[in-house]
Scaffold this motif. Structure first.
Motif, PDB file in Angstrom:
ATOM      1  N   TYR A 245      -0.132  51.933  73.171  1.00 55.59           N
ATOM      2  CA  TYR A 245      -0.064  53.179  72.422  1.00 55.59           C
ATOM      3  C   TYR A 245      -1.417  53.877  72.451  1.00 55.59           C
ATOM      4  O   TYR A 245      -2.464  53.246  72.223  1.00 55.59           O
ATOM      5  CB  TYR A 245       0.344  52.937  70.964  1.00 55.59           C
ATOM      6  CG  TYR A 245       0.376  54.218  70.152  1.00 55.59           C
ATOM      7  CD1 TYR A 245       1.325  55.203  70.412  1.00 55.59           C
ATOM      8  CD2 TYR A 245      -0.569  54.457  69.163  1.00 55.59           C
ATOM      9  CE1 TYR A 245       1.339  56.394  69.690  1.00 55.59           C
ATOM     10  CE2 TYR A 245      -0.555  55.638  68.430  1.00 55.59           C
ATOM     11  CZ  TYR A 245       0.400  56.602  68.710  1.00 55.59           C
ATOM     12  OH  TYR A 245       0.411  57.781  68.004  1.00 55.59           O
TER      13      TYR A 245
ATOM     14  N   VAL B 132      -3.427  57.125  70.772  1.00 57.96           N
ATOM     15  CA  VAL B 132      -3.400  58.129  69.712  1.00 57.96           C
ATOM     16  C   VAL B 132      -3.549  59.512  70.333  1.00 57.96           C
ATOM     17  O   VAL B 132      -4.440  59.751  71.141  1.00 57.96           O
ATOM     18  CB  VAL B 132      -4.518  57.872  68.687  1.00 57.96           C
ATOM     19  CG1 VAL B 132      -4.523  58.955  67.608  1.00 57.96           C
ATOM     20  CG2 VAL B 132      -4.348  56.493  68.041  1.00 57.96           C
ATOM     21  N   GLN B 133      -2.689  60.431  69.966  1.00 54.28           N
ATOM     22  CA  GLN B 133      -2.614  61.730  70.613  1.00 54.28           C
ATOM     23  C   GLN B 133      -3.472  62.805  69.970  1.00 54.28           C
ATOM     24  O   GLN B 133      -3.854  63.777  70.617  1.00 54.28           O
ATOM     25  CB  GLN B 133      -1.160  62.207  70.648  1.00 54.28           C
ATOM     26  CG  GLN B 133      -0.227  61.273  71.398  1.00 54.28           C
ATOM     27  CD  GLN B 133      -0.563  61.184  72.874  1.00 54.28           C
ATOM     28  OE1 GLN B 133      -0.429  62.160  73.613  1.00 54.28           O
ATOM     29  NE2 GLN B 133      -1.012  60.006  73.307  1.00 54.28           N
TER      30      GLN B 133
ATOM     31  N   ALA C  84      -9.057  59.857  65.611  1.00 53.23           N
ATOM     32  CA  ALA C  84      -8.950  58.690  66.491  1.00 53.23           C
ATOM     33  C   ALA C  84      -8.288  59.029  67.824  1.00 53.23           C
ATOM     34  O   ALA C  84      -7.805  58.142  68.523  1.00 53.23           O
ATOM     35  CB  ALA C  84      -8.165  57.590  65.794  1.00 53.23           C
ATOM     36  N   LYS C  85      -8.292  60.301  68.194  1.00 49.98           N
ATOM     37  CA  LYS C  85      -7.660  60.722  69.441  1.00 49.98           C
ATOM     38  C   LYS C  85      -8.205  59.912  70.627  1.00 49.98           C
ATOM     39  O   LYS C  85      -9.403  59.695  70.742  1.00 49.98           O
ATOM     40  CB  LYS C  85      -7.900  62.214  69.683  1.00 49.98           C
ATOM     41  CG  LYS C  85      -7.148  62.789  70.876  1.00 49.98           C
ATOM     42  CD  LYS C  85      -7.395  64.286  71.000  1.00 49.98           C
ATOM     43  CE  LYS C  85      -6.568  64.906  72.115  1.00 49.98           C
ATOM     44  NZ  LYS C  85      -6.917  64.373  73.434  1.00 49.98           N
TER      45      LYS C  85
ATOM     46  N   SER D  98      -6.725  53.583  72.070  1.00 51.73           N
ATOM     47  CA  SER D  98      -5.561  52.918  72.649  1.00 51.73           C
ATOM     48  C   SER D  98      -5.500  51.460  72.209  1.00 51.73           C
ATOM     49  O   SER D  98      -6.533  50.800  72.042  1.00 51.73           O
ATOM     50  CB  SER D  98      -5.597  52.979  74.180  1.00 51.73           C
ATOM     51  OG  SER D  98      -6.671  52.227  74.697  1.00 51.73           O
TER      52      SER D  98
ATOM     53  N   TYR E 155     -11.666  52.588  72.559  1.00 52.51           N
ATOM     54  CA  TYR E 155     -11.906  53.898  71.982  1.00 52.51           C
ATOM     55  C   TYR E 155     -12.996  54.604  72.790  1.00 52.51           C
ATOM     56  O   TYR E 155     -14.172  54.255  72.678  1.00 52.51           O
ATOM     57  CB  TYR E 155     -12.319  53.788  70.518  1.00 52.51           C
ATOM     58  CG  TYR E 155     -12.496  55.119  69.816  1.00 52.51           C
ATOM     59  CD1 TYR E 155     -11.637  56.196  70.050  1.00 52.51           C
ATOM     60  CD2 TYR E 155     -13.538  55.311  68.907  1.00 52.51           C
ATOM     61  CE1 TYR E 155     -11.790  57.398  69.401  1.00 52.51           C
ATOM     62  CE2 TYR E 155     -13.701  56.521  68.249  1.00 52.51           C
ATOM     63  CZ  TYR E 155     -12.820  57.569  68.510  1.00 52.51           C
ATOM     64  OH  TYR E 155     -12.979  58.763  67.863  1.00 52.51           O
TER      65      TYR E 155
END
Length: 429
Positions: free
Chosen positions: A381, A383-384, A388-389, A392, A424
């Motif tokens: 996953y 983050v989009q 925290a964009k 993963s 990140y």
């Protein structure tokens, strides 16, 4: 002779007739095109062995900083690339650390079995660009089919040497390199892998939007000569459907001195895989076959001062490579895999993959036909949006089972593997 060919190639590429826009002519400058990034990586791998082999587990936090400058303006552009790596051991207790398959922190050789609490490593390379050709000398992380640094653990490997990358002809990328040092991913120092030298030459050509071909060769001093062929074809079937055919193959001719030192059964190997992937909507179904022939299995990676080849821990562009590489002598393997992208189901950033691979016909030299099978699962996953964009989280597991003949031969063992990676990326500028 190989170095001479690389030198002649460099002269030819620098003097090539321009067939597309000149990257160097469009240079904005050393500072203006510079970029710096930091990747925070928290990684954990656990391998639960089933037949007497020691279990393995390591956990660490890594800080991977990279800097890439632009090129100075003018006919010949000059720039610098650099990286700084730091790893902190969170768990790597004695008795479970030091496994070749994990190798986050190399245990000391004083007999204590202790791993270092942290390690740090850095490197830099100077680069020159003329037109669309770049010559880089220094510490690098090459990504080529015959020299692919391993970045699937806590810290990446790196190599020291010269690499030429040319894109003078539209659609064609040519690479030529000579490297003399390898930095082990679990140690400090730029020559911890004991590499003598490796030469690489080859390229990738995009025939059109659907067909891509790659051809590479390498020569690892006193170890082997390796050739690679890759072909990828994408055929659209409908607006949301496509069929992708992906072929990858290696042919290795191994030095007899290395055959004896490494205890191999022969000096030749040819291995190839063909995968067909049908993508439809958020789904993808893959069928793949892989076959190894010759007098020994496919050899790659690890470190020369530990009996390895030294050409990078990810130099295996083959379909059936998960925990097991299914690369034993005479092995035949089949795979069926399913991928699901949840974006079209309302959860962008979430993906899932499951695969089943079965191998047989392994030559165990007197113990009977060898077989192995693996079930692979991975969910990831990214983050989009928000603070925290791009963060993963990747969870991966493998269940590997082998026949008794394979275990007696020493090629592989049963086990369950779990990997957890949290990454990140931070863009500084």
């Amino acid at each position: 002779m190989f170095n001479t060919r690389i030198s002649l190639l460099a002269l030819a590429l620098f003097g090539a007739t321009q067939a597309q826009a000149n990257d160097q002519a469009n240079s904005a400058g050393f500072v203006e095109d510079s970029h710096a990034k930091v990747l925070l990586r928290n990684a954990y791998i656990n391998r639960d062995k089933k037949h007497g082999s020691s279990d393995q587990a390591e956990w660490g936090q890594a800080f991977i900083g990279t800097f890439s400058s632009g090129f100075t303006q003018g006919t010949v552009g000059v720039g610098v690339d650099a990286f700084g790596l730091y790893a902190l051991r969170l768990d790597g207790g004695r008795g479970r650390n030091g496994g070749a398959g994990i190798d986050f922190f190399k245990p000391s050789e004083d007999g204590s079995g202790r791993s270092p609490h942290n390690l740090a490593r850095g490197g830099a390379a100077v680069k020159f660009r003329v037109s669309n050709t770049v010559l880089k000398y220094g510490d690098q992380m090459p990504s080529l089919p015959v020299l692919q640094h391993d970045d699937a653990r806590l810290l990446p490997e790196s190599f020291t040497g010269t690499l030429i990358t040319s894109k003078e002809i539209e659609g064609l990328e040519v690479n030529a390199g000579h490297f003399t040092q390898e930095a082990r991913k679990s140690m400090e120092g730029r020559d911890s892998g004991g590499l003598k030298s490796i030469d690489v030459l080859g390229g990738t050509y995009h025939f059109n939007d659907r067909l891509t071909g790659s051809l590479y060769t390498s020569q690892v001093e006193d170890v082997l000569r390796k050739h690679y062929l890759g072909l990828n074809y994408v055929h659209p079937l409908a607006d949301d459907q496509s069929l992708t055919l992906d072929f990858n193959g290696y042919k290795s001719d191994i030095n007899n001195r290395y055959v004896n030192a490494a205890g191999l059964t022969g000096d030749r190997n040819t291995i190839w895989s063909l995968a067909a992937t049908w993508a439809f909507g958020p789904h993808a179904l893959t069928l793949a076959h892989q076959r190894s022939t010759g007098s020994t299995g496919y050899n790659y990676g690890w470190y020369q001062n530990r009996g390895g080849v030294g050409d990078g821990g990810s130099s295996i562009y083959l379909a059936n490579s998960y925990w097991s590489d299914f690369n034993a002598e005479d092995e035949r393997s089949w795979q069926v895999a399913y991928d699901l992208n949840f974006a079209e189901l309302g959860v962008p950033g979430l993906t899932y993959k499951v695969a089943y691979v079965r191998g047989d016909n392994i030559n165990t030299h007197g113990f009977g036909e060898g077989k192995e099978r693996e079930i692979f699962n991975q969910v990831r996953y990214v983050v989009q949006e928000g603070p925290a964009k791009d963060l993963s989280v990747k969870l991966r597991s493998s269940i590997l089972r082998t026949s008794e003949s394979v275990r007696q031969n020493g090629y592989n063992d049963d086990g369950n593997e779990v990997r957890v990676f949290v990454e990140y990326p931070i863009s500084i500028f």
